[in-house]
Design a protein around this motif. Structure first.
Motif, mmCIF file in Angstrom:
data_model
loop_
_atom_site.group_PDB
_atom_site.id
_atom_site.type_symbol
_atom_site.label_atom_id
_atom_site.label_comp_id
_atom_site.label_asym_id
_atom_site.label_seq_id
_atom_site.Cartn_x
_atom_site.Cartn_y
_atom_site.Cartn_z
ATOM 1 N N LEU A 1 8.105 9.484 2.801
ATOM 2 C CA LEU A 1 7.267 9.936 1.687
ATOM 3 C C LEU A 1 6.535 8.795 0.990
ATOM 4 N N HIS A 2 6.701 7.577 1.497
ATOM 5 C CA HIS A 2 5.911 6.457 0.980
ATOM 6 C C HIS A 2 4.586 6.308 1.729
ATOM 7 N N VAL A 3 4.456 6.977 2.871
ATOM 8 C CA VAL A 3 3.194 6.934 3.619
ATOM 9 C C VAL A 3 2.134 7.682 2.806
ATOM 10 N N PRO A 4 1.008 7.056 2.479
ATOM 11 C CA PRO A 4 0.035 7.691 1.577
ATOM 12 C C PRO A 4 -0.403 9.089 2.005
ATOM 13 N N GLN A 5 -0.689 9.286 3.291
ATOM 14 C CA GLN A 5 -1.151 10.604 3.740
ATOM 15 C C GLN A 5 -0.067 11.669 3.567
ATOM 16 N N ILE A 6 1.183 11.279 3.775
ATOM 17 C CA ILE A 6 2.276 12.244 3.638
ATOM 18 C C ILE A 6 2.540 12.540 2.163
ATOM 19 N N ALA A 7 2.445 11.524 1.317
ATOM 20 C CA ALA A 7 2.600 11.752 -0.121
ATOM 21 C C ALA A 7 1.518 12.698 -0.635
ATOM 22 N N ASP A 8 0.279 12.508 -0.170
ATOM 23 C CA ASP A 8 -0.802 13.408 -0.575
ATOM 24 C C ASP A 8 -0.539 14.835 -0.101
ATOM 25 N N TYR A 9 -0.053 14.961 1.127
ATOM 26 C CA TYR A 9 0.246 16.287 1.678
ATOM 27 C C TYR A 9 1.345 16.969 0.862
ATOM 28 N N MET A 10 2.349 16.201 0.470
ATOM 29 C CA MET A 10 3.445 16.751 -0.321
ATOM 30 C C MET A 10 2.955 17.193 -1.693
ATOM 31 N N LYS A 11 2.016 16.460 -2.260
ATOM 32 C CA LYS A 11 1.439 16.860 -3.544
ATOM 33 C C LYS A 11 0.764 18.221 -3.430
ATOM 34 N N ARG A 12 0.049 18.426 -2.330
ATOM 35 C CA ARG A 12 -0.660 19.690 -2.137
ATOM 36 C C ARG A 12 0.275 20.813 -1.709
ATOM 37 N N GLY B 1 0.789 -1.220 0.000
ATOM 38 C CA GLY B 1 0.000 0.000 0.000
ATOM 39 C C GLY B 1 0.822 1.271 0.000
ATOM 40 N N GLN B 2 2.141 1.148 -0.101
ATOM 41 C CA GLN B 2 2.992 2.339 -0.094
ATOM 42 C C GLN B 2 2.736 3.188 -1.329
ATOM 43 N N ARG B 3 3.024 4.480 -1.224
ATOM 44 C CA ARG B 3 2.955 5.388 -2.363
ATOM 45 C C ARG B 3 4.356 5.566 -2.936
ATOM 46 N N CYS B 4 4.429 5.698 -4.243
ATOM 47 C CA CYS B 4 5.732 5.760 -4.911
ATOM 48 C C CYS B 4 5.926 7.050 -5.709
ATOM 49 N N ASP B 5 5.082 8.052 -5.471
ATOM 50 C CA ASP B 5 5.217 9.317 -6.194
ATOM 51 C C ASP B 5 6.598 9.936 -5.992
ATOM 52 N N TYR B 6 7.190 9.710 -4.825
ATOM 53 C CA TYR B 6 8.461 10.345 -4.487
ATOM 54 C C TYR B 6 9.540 9.296 -4.244
ATOM 55 N N CYS B 7 9.579 8.300 -5.123
ATOM 56 C CA CYS B 7 10.609 7.267 -5.002
ATOM 57 C C CYS B 7 11.991 7.918 -4.996
ATOM 58 N N TYR B 8 12.185 8.915 -5.875
ATOM 59 C CA TYR B 8 13.412 9.714 -5.845
ATOM 60 C C TYR B 8 13.080 10.995 -5.092
ATOM 61 N N CYS B 9 13.515 11.041 -3.858
ATOM 62 C CA CYS B 9 13.009 12.002 -2.882
ATOM 63 C C CYS B 9 13.389 13.443 -3.220
ATOM 64 N N PRO B 10 12.428 14.369 -3.189
ATOM 65 C CA PRO B 10 12.738 15.783 -3.430
ATOM 66 C C PRO B 10 13.534 16.418 -2.299
ATOM 67 N N CYS B 11 13.626 15.749 -1.156
ATOM 68 C CA CYS B 11 14.401 16.274 -0.029
ATOM 69 C C CYS B 11 15.857 15.809 -0.052
ATOM 70 N N TYR B 12 16.215 14.969 -1.011
ATOM 71 C CA TYR B 12 17.556 14.379 -1.034
ATOM 72 C C TYR B 12 18.616 15.417 -1.396
ATOM 73 N N PRO B 13 19.771 15.411 -0.720
ATOM 74 C CA PRO B 13 20.096 14.649 0.494
ATOM 75 C C PRO B 13 19.724 15.462 1.727
ATOM 76 N N CYS B 14 18.843 14.955 2.545
ATOM 77 C CA CYS B 14 18.346 15.737 3.678
ATOM 78 C C CYS B 14 19.336 15.777 4.834
ATOM 79 N N ALA B 15 20.228 14.775 4.922
ATOM 80 C CA ALA B 15 21.224 14.686 5.999
ATOM 81 C C ALA B 15 20.578 14.608 7.379
ATOM 82 N N ASP B 16 19.328 14.159 7.430
ATOM 83 C CA ASP B 16 18.637 13.947 8.705
ATOM 84 C C ASP B 16 18.953 12.529 9.174
#
Length: 294
Positions: free
Chosen positions: A267-278, A228-243
């Motif tokens: 960013l694979h969590v569906p609710q977080i992926a949706d939030y990032m889209k918005r 059920g993971q989301r894959c919209d951000y497989c290549y993360c827009p935060c990379y490299p976050c260094a967190d």
């Protein structure tokens, strides 16, 4: 750097030192770079049109803008280590004269810093790669009358590059990405390859050095984290976050150290992926707080 497409416009957001050959170009510190789609019969004043567009999105003055008739779902994004290249290209056919309505817009972003002269030399490198790619495709002209280039680096990064020719680390990556990306962008604009969203390519060294087009559909590794993971951000827009709550620095196969975050599921969590889209400019801390509330 964050990038996203909204209202048929590509936005790059960050703190950039940049050089542009586009509308009101030059060399400046900017927070935004735009590539905006206009109608084929566009006749407005370009500078004023971009100014109003930027203002509608809360951007004032400190931006560089490009314009094209190519729709943004034909956009090609290519990532080669610390270099990301964005290409939209419209050329009707190999026999069309260079004065016919065409536009090839290329935006270069480097996470590593460059002095101003290297930013300018990157424009030369881009132009050479573009001419070679067009020649290889059978076109008898090295560019069109409305092509534009923006080159940007992180403003706060150490300026490690004083040159950007094809023998430099930044120039060789830019040259390779444009050579690969321009034919792909033209194929999409001409309908030879059908995509409903911008295309993303990554330069991979896994199993030998090669380019890979990442597509969410029919991924052989799904689900790589959890069902059920989301894959919209497989290549993360935060990379490299260094967190270090999300990843760690690891030794790379070709020397040096790279940010490793293969186990991060944020960013694979569906609710977080949706939030990032918005909210495509949401801060990492904001996304982590959202996960805590789920």
């Amino acid at each position: 750097m964050r990038y996203f497409v909204r209202d048929d416009t590509l936005f790059l957001r960050g703190r950039f030192r940049a050089a542009s050959t586009g509308v009101h170009g030059g060399i400046a510190d900017v927070t935004t770079i735009l590539n905006h789609t206009v109608p084929h019969d566009f006749e407005d004043e370009p500078g004023r049109h971009l100014e109003l567009l930027a203002a509608r999105h809360g951007v004032f003055r400190d931006y560089f803008g490009l314009m094209t008739a190519v729709r943004m779902h034909h956009l090609c994004v290519l990532q080669y280590d610390f270099v990301t290249v964005f290409i939209t290209a419209g050329v009707t056919n190999p026999t069309a004269p260079p004065t016919a309505p065409h536009t090839i817009n290329i935006i270069i972003h480097s996470r590593e810093g460059m002095v101003d002269s290297a930013l300018l030399e990157t424009i030369v490198t881009v132009t050479g790669a573009k001419a070679q790619a067009l020649h290889d495709l059978g076109y008898d002209f090295p560019g069109t009358t409305t092509d534009a280039v923006v080159v940007a680096c992180e403003r706060d990064a150490p300026r490690v590059y004083t040159y950007a020719g094809t023998l430099t680390g930044v120039g060789s990556r830019v040259h390779a990405a444009v050579l690969r990306g321009l034919p792909e962008a033209l194929a999409r604009q001409q309908g030879k390859i059908q995509r409903s969203e911008p295309s993303f390519f990554i330069y991979s060294r896994y199993g030998g050095e090669h380019w890979v087009e990442w597509q969410m559909e029919n991924c052989p590794y799904y689900p790589c984290h959890f069902p059920g993971q989301r894959c919209d951000y497989c290549y993360c827009p935060c990379y490299p976050c260094a967190d270090e709550e999300l990843g760690e620095w690891v030794d790379s196969s070709n020397g040096g150290r790279i940010w490793g975050c293969a186990d991060c599921t944020l960013l694979h969590v569906p609710q977080i992926a949706d939030y990032m889209k918005r909210n495509p400019e949401a801060a990492l801390a904001e996304l982590k707080r959202l996960r805590e509330r789920l």
